[in-house]
Design a protein around this motif. Structure first.
Motif, PDB file in Angstrom:
ATOM      1  N   LEU A  97       0.830  -1.204   0.000  1.00 25.59           N
ATOM      2  CA  LEU A  97       0.000   0.000   0.000  1.00 25.59           C
ATOM      3  C   LEU A  97       0.863   1.252   0.000  1.00 25.59           C
ATOM      4  CD1 LEU A  97      -2.781   1.285   0.085  1.00 25.59           C
ATOM      5  CD2 LEU A  97      -2.799   0.960   2.569  1.00 25.59           C
ATOM      6  N   ALA A  98       1.947   1.227   0.765  1.00 26.06           N
ATOM      7  CA  ALA A  98       2.837   2.388   0.809  1.00 26.06           C
ATOM      8  C   ALA A  98       3.400   2.691  -0.576  1.00 26.06           C
ATOM      9  CB  ALA A  98       3.970   2.148   1.804  1.00 26.06           C
ATOM     10  N   SER A  99       3.661   1.645  -1.350  1.00 22.82           N
ATOM     11  CA  SER A  99       4.151   1.838  -2.717  1.00 22.82           C
ATOM     12  C   SER A  99       3.010   2.242  -3.651  1.00 22.82           C
ATOM     13  CB  SER A  99       4.806   0.555  -3.229  1.00 22.82           C
ATOM     14  OG  SER A  99       5.922   0.204  -2.445  1.00 22.82           O
ATOM     15  N   ALA A 100       1.831   1.639  -3.441  1.00 22.67           N
ATOM     16  CA  ALA A 100       0.697   1.883  -4.331  1.00 22.67           C
ATOM     17  C   ALA A 100       0.218   3.322  -4.267  1.00 22.67           C
ATOM     18  CB  ALA A 100      -0.446   0.933  -3.987  1.00 22.67           C
ATOM     19  N   VAL A 101       0.369   3.972  -3.112  1.00 22.85           N
ATOM     20  CA  VAL A 101      -0.094   5.352  -2.941  1.00 22.85           C
ATOM     21  C   VAL A 101       0.512   6.272  -3.991  1.00 22.85           C
ATOM     22  CG1 VAL A 101       0.126   7.348  -1.410  1.00 22.85           C
ATOM     23  CG2 VAL A 101      -0.667   5.169  -0.500  1.00 22.85           C
ATOM     24  N   ARG A 102       1.676   5.915  -4.486  1.00 21.49           N
ATOM     25  CA  ARG A 102       2.366   6.762  -5.470  1.00 21.49           C
ATOM     26  C   ARG A 102       2.054   6.355  -6.906  1.00 21.49           C
ATOM     27  NH1 ARG A 102       6.236   5.574  -1.473  1.00 21.49           N
ATOM     28  NH2 ARG A 102       7.185   3.954  -2.770  1.00 21.49           N
ATOM     29  N   THR A 103       1.113   5.419  -7.102  1.00 26.53           N
ATOM     30  CA  THR A 103       0.818   4.899  -8.433  1.00 26.53           C
ATOM     31  C   THR A 103      -0.671   4.970  -8.724  1.00 26.53           C
ATOM     32  OG1 THR A 103       0.365   2.593  -7.821  1.00 26.53           O
ATOM     33  CG2 THR A 103       2.689   3.247  -8.016  1.00 26.53           C
ATOM     34  N   THR A 104      -1.026   4.537  -9.924  1.00 29.71           N
ATOM     35  CA  THR A 104      -2.440   4.508 -10.323  1.00 29.71           C
ATOM     36  C   THR A 104      -3.175   3.293  -9.763  1.00 29.71           C
ATOM     37  OG1 THR A 104      -1.819   3.400 -12.389  1.00 29.71           O
ATOM     38  CG2 THR A 104      -2.031   5.810 -12.438  1.00 29.71           C
ATOM     39  N   GLU A 105      -2.485   2.437  -8.970  1.00 34.68           N
ATOM     40  CA  GLU A 105      -3.197   1.361  -8.287  1.00 34.68           C
ATOM     41  C   GLU A 105      -4.253   1.955  -7.342  1.00 34.68           C
ATOM     42  OE1 GLU A 105      -0.769  -1.505  -6.247  1.00 34.68           O
ATOM     43  OE2 GLU A 105       0.784  -1.422  -7.779  1.00 34.68           O
ATOM     44  N   ILE A 106      -3.923   3.107  -6.773  1.00 28.78           N
ATOM     45  CA  ILE A 106      -4.859   3.816  -5.903  1.00 28.78           C
ATOM     46  C   ILE A 106      -5.599   4.841  -6.746  1.00 28.78           C
ATOM     47  CG2 ILE A 106      -5.073   5.417  -3.955  1.00 28.78           C
ATOM     48  CD1 ILE A 106      -4.377   2.625  -3.077  1.00 28.78           C
ATOM     49  N   PHE A 107      -6.921   4.841  -6.633  1.00 32.80           N
ATOM     50  CA  PHE A 107      -7.706   5.810  -7.394  1.00 32.80           C
ATOM     51  C   PHE A 107      -8.996   6.101  -6.643  1.00 32.80           C
ATOM     52  CE2 PHE A 107      -8.815   1.560  -8.730  1.00 32.80           C
ATOM     53  CZ  PHE A 107     -10.188   1.570  -8.916  1.00 32.80           C
ATOM     54  N   ALA A 108      -9.661   7.149  -7.048  1.00 38.59           N
ATOM     55  CA  ALA A 108     -10.911   7.556  -6.407  1.00 38.59           C
ATOM     56  C   ALA A 108     -12.086   7.286  -7.325  1.00 38.59           C
ATOM     57  CB  ALA A 108     -10.865   9.035  -6.047  1.00 38.59           C
ATOM     58  N   SER A 126     -31.403  17.878  -6.999  1.00 38.99           N
ATOM     59  CA  SER A 126     -30.180  18.204  -7.737  1.00 38.99           C
ATOM     60  C   SER A 126     -28.946  17.647  -7.026  1.00 38.99           C
ATOM     61  CB  SER A 126     -30.034  19.718  -7.872  1.00 38.99           C
ATOM     62  OG  SER A 126     -31.120  20.267  -8.566  1.00 38.99           O
ATOM     63  N   VAL A 127     -27.924  17.322  -7.824  1.00 38.51           N
ATOM     64  CA  VAL A 127     -26.642  16.920  -7.249  1.00 38.51           C
ATOM     65  C   VAL A 127     -26.014  18.132  -6.581  1.00 38.51           C
ATOM     66  CG1 VAL A 127     -24.316  16.062  -7.744  1.00 38.51           C
ATOM     67  CG2 VAL A 127     -26.284  15.098  -8.949  1.00 38.51           C
ATOM     68  N   VAL A 128     -25.585  17.964  -5.333  1.00 39.56           N
ATOM     69  CA  VAL A 128     -24.969  19.059  -4.597  1.00 39.56           C
ATOM     70  C   VAL A 128     -23.526  18.751  -4.212  1.00 39.56           C
ATOM     71  CG1 VAL A 128     -27.107  20.038  -3.698  1.00 39.56           C
ATOM     72  CG2 VAL A 128     -25.978  18.168  -2.451  1.00 39.56           C
ATOM     73  N   ALA A 129     -23.170  17.464  -4.203  1.00 35.95           N
ATOM     74  CA  ALA A 129     -21.825  17.065  -3.792  1.00 35.95           C
ATOM     75  C   ALA A 129     -21.571  15.653  -4.283  1.00 35.95           C
ATOM     76  CB  ALA A 129     -21.685  17.125  -2.266  1.00 35.95           C
ATOM     77  N   ALA A 130     -20.323  15.219  -4.168  1.00 39.35           N
ATOM     78  CA  ALA A 130     -19.979  13.830  -4.436  1.00 39.35           C
ATOM     79  C   ALA A 130     -18.883  13.414  -3.469  1.00 39.35           C
ATOM     80  CB  ALA A 130     -19.515  13.637  -5.878  1.00 39.35           C
ATOM     81  N   GLU A 131     -19.023  12.207  -2.954  1.00 40.89           N
ATOM     82  CA  GLU A 131     -18.048  11.689  -1.998  1.00 40.89           C
ATOM     83  C   GLU A 131     -16.955  10.933  -2.737  1.00 40.89           C
ATOM     84  OE1 GLU A 131     -17.711   8.630   1.823  1.00 40.89           O
ATOM     85  OE2 GLU A 131     -19.676   9.124   0.978  1.00 40.89           O
ATOM     86  N   ALA A 132     -15.704  11.279  -2.455  1.00 38.77           N
ATOM     87  CA  ALA A 132     -14.554  10.574  -3.024  1.00 38.77           C
ATOM     88  C   ALA A 132     -14.293   9.317  -2.199  1.00 38.77           C
ATOM     89  CB  ALA A 132     -13.322  11.479  -3.018  1.00 38.77           C
ATOM     90  N   LEU A 133     -14.349   8.164  -2.844  1.00 43.14           N
ATOM     91  CA  LEU A 133     -14.148   6.886  -2.179  1.00 43.14           C
ATOM     92  C   LEU A 133     -12.876   6.239  -2.713  1.00 43.14           C
ATOM     93  CD1 LEU A 133     -17.835   5.682  -2.436  1.00 43.14           C
ATOM     94  CD2 LEU A 133     -16.698   6.521  -0.375  1.00 43.14           C
ATOM     95  N   CYS A 134     -12.004   5.835  -1.808  1.00 48.03           N
ATOM     96  CA  CYS A 134     -10.703   5.293  -2.195  1.00 48.03           C
ATOM     97  C   CYS A 134     -10.829   3.836  -2.633  1.00 48.03           C
ATOM     98  CB  CYS A 134      -9.734   5.413  -1.020  1.00 48.03           C
ATOM     99  SG  CYS A 134      -8.042   4.973  -1.432  1.00 48.03           S
ATOM    100  N   ARG A 135     -10.161   3.494  -3.711  1.00 48.96           N
ATOM    101  CA  ARG A 135     -10.122   2.124  -4.199  1.00 48.96           C
ATOM    102  C   ARG A 135      -8.668   1.736  -4.480  1.00 48.96           C
ATOM    103  NH1 ARG A 135     -14.392   2.487  -2.290  1.00 48.96           N
ATOM    104  NH2 ARG A 135     -16.443   2.084  -3.216  1.00 48.96           N
ATOM    105  N   TRP A 136      -8.393   0.437  -4.310  1.00 52.26           N
ATOM    106  CA  TRP A 136      -7.042  -0.091  -4.543  1.00 52.26           C
ATOM    107  C   TRP A 136      -7.143  -1.324  -5.422  1.00 52.26           C
ATOM    108  CZ3 TRP A 136      -3.571  -2.594  -0.210  1.00 52.26           C
ATOM    109  CH2 TRP A 136      -2.317  -2.896  -0.751  1.00 52.26           C
ATOM    110  N   ARG A 137      -6.576  -1.224  -6.613  1.00 54.24           N
ATOM    111  CA  ARG A 137      -6.523  -2.355  -7.528  1.00 54.24           C
ATOM    112  C   ARG A 137      -5.104  -2.944  -7.464  1.00 54.24           C
ATOM    113  NH1 ARG A 137      -8.236   0.003 -11.913  1.00 54.24           N
ATOM    114  NH2 ARG A 137     -10.428  -0.504 -11.548  1.00 54.24           N
ATOM    115  N   HIS A 138      -4.953  -3.983  -6.655  1.00 56.63           N
ATOM    116  CA  HIS A 138      -3.650  -4.618  -6.442  1.00 56.63           C
ATOM    117  C   HIS A 138      -3.266  -5.406  -7.690  1.00 56.63           C
ATOM    118  CE1 HIS A 138      -0.570  -7.222  -4.655  1.00 56.63           C
ATOM    119  NE2 HIS A 138      -0.540  -6.419  -3.605  1.00 56.63           N
ATOM    120  N   PRO A 139      -1.999  -5.334  -8.121  1.00 60.34           N
ATOM    121  CA  PRO A 139      -1.626  -6.011  -9.375  1.00 60.34           C
ATOM    122  C   PRO A 139      -1.741  -7.529  -9.309  1.00 60.34           C
ATOM    123  CG  PRO A 139       0.312  -5.163  -8.241  1.00 60.34           C
ATOM    124  CD  PRO A 139      -0.885  -4.582  -7.540  1.00 60.34           C
ATOM    125  N   HIS A 140      -1.690  -8.121  -8.121  1.00 61.83           N
ATOM    126  CA  HIS A 140      -1.769  -9.577  -8.003  1.00 61.83           C
ATOM    127  C   HIS A 140      -3.036 -10.051  -7.295  1.00 61.83           C
ATOM    128  CE1 HIS A 140       2.334  -9.485  -9.372  1.00 61.83           C
ATOM    129  NE2 HIS A 140       2.729  -8.825  -8.303  1.00 61.83           N
TER     130      HIS A 140
END
Length: 248
Positions: free
Chosen positions: A11-22, A34-48
């Motif tokens: 995870l420490a390495s993934a934080v600096r890559t596109t493995e981590i995305f919102a 009407s839409v007033v906001a959107a919540e950013a939710l963290c996702r991690w796509r591990h290569p293995h």
């Protein structure tokens, strides 16, 4: 299964890559639709290992200290997306989840305080959502930092409202703008549970707080949120979390 230590290193390495995305899940006003906001939710796509369960990812991050780097990454991604919305004429707020642990030192709060004027954010366009009620023992450091950010136009939200883990008197202690009711409570069908939750919503409103109903999956859930008196709602009925920012 990989150990917590191995996942933490990954995870420490993934934080600096596109493995981590919102991905972003919109909130709508129950008054206007009407839409007033959107919540950013963290996702991690591990290569293995593929998609890592978000709660497991956060648990590992909090237990090992990676939450600080992960939290700043999500904040910056959320602010970048907010600027894209603004350029496209969408005047929404972005809600970014933050662990109370991120306020253990002053660096995160100062980073937010720097970004607000640098990006010329309008007041209320950035919402920091505390993922849990901080321990009162942490209040001496946490509360002044939250108040400092509120003074700069950042709104503070608290998840888990209406649960036993959040005593009512905490609403008077924490500098909040918003509380969020978990979907499990919104979806409760017992009349007694709904009556109790309606009182919780009224209490939040009496403290001047906005109330967001999470986990809205059906029209019945949406009707419950309206009858409870909630202000905003989010959930799969409205829109599933998506990496695209161009919500209708």
């Amino acid at each position: 299964m990989r150990s917590t230590e191995d996942l933490a290193d990954d995870l420490a390495s993934a934080v600096r890559t596109t493995e981590i995305f919102a991905v972003y899940q919109p909130q709508v006003s129950l008054e206007t639709g009407s839409v007033v906001a959107a919540e950013a939710l963290c996702r991690w796509r591990h290569p293995h290992l593929g998609e890592i369960d978000p709660q497991r990812m956060i648990d590992v991050a909090e237990r090992t200290g990676v939450i600080h780097a992960l939290g700043r990454r999500m904040l910056d991604d959320g602010l970048d997306t907010l600027e894209e919305w603004r350029k496209s004429g969408r005047d929404w707020a972005v809600a970014v989840n933050v662990s109370p642990l991120q306020f253990d030192d002053d660096s995160f709060a100062q980073h937010v305080a720097t970004e607000v004027p640098r990006r010329a954010l309008r007041p209320g366009s950035l919402i920091l959502e505390l993922t849990s009620d901080p321990q009162p023992s942490a209040d001496s450091a946490l509360l002044p930092r939250l108040q400092m950010l509120r003074d700069r136009g950042v709104e503070i939200s608290l998840a888990g409202y209406g649960t036993a883990s959040l005593p009512p008197d905490r609403l008077r202690q924490l500098p909040l703008d918003e509380v969020k009711i978990p979907g499990s409570l919104v979806r409760a069908t017992q009349a007694e549970a709904q009556a109790s939750l309606r009182e919780e919503v009224a209490t939040a409103h009496a403290h001047g707080l906005r109330v967001v109903a999470e986990g809205i999956e059906t029209l019945t859930h949406l009707d419950i949120a309206v009858r409870l008196g909630c202000d905003h709602a989010q959930g799969f009925l409205i829109r599933e979390p998506d990496s695209e920012i161009a919500f209708p």
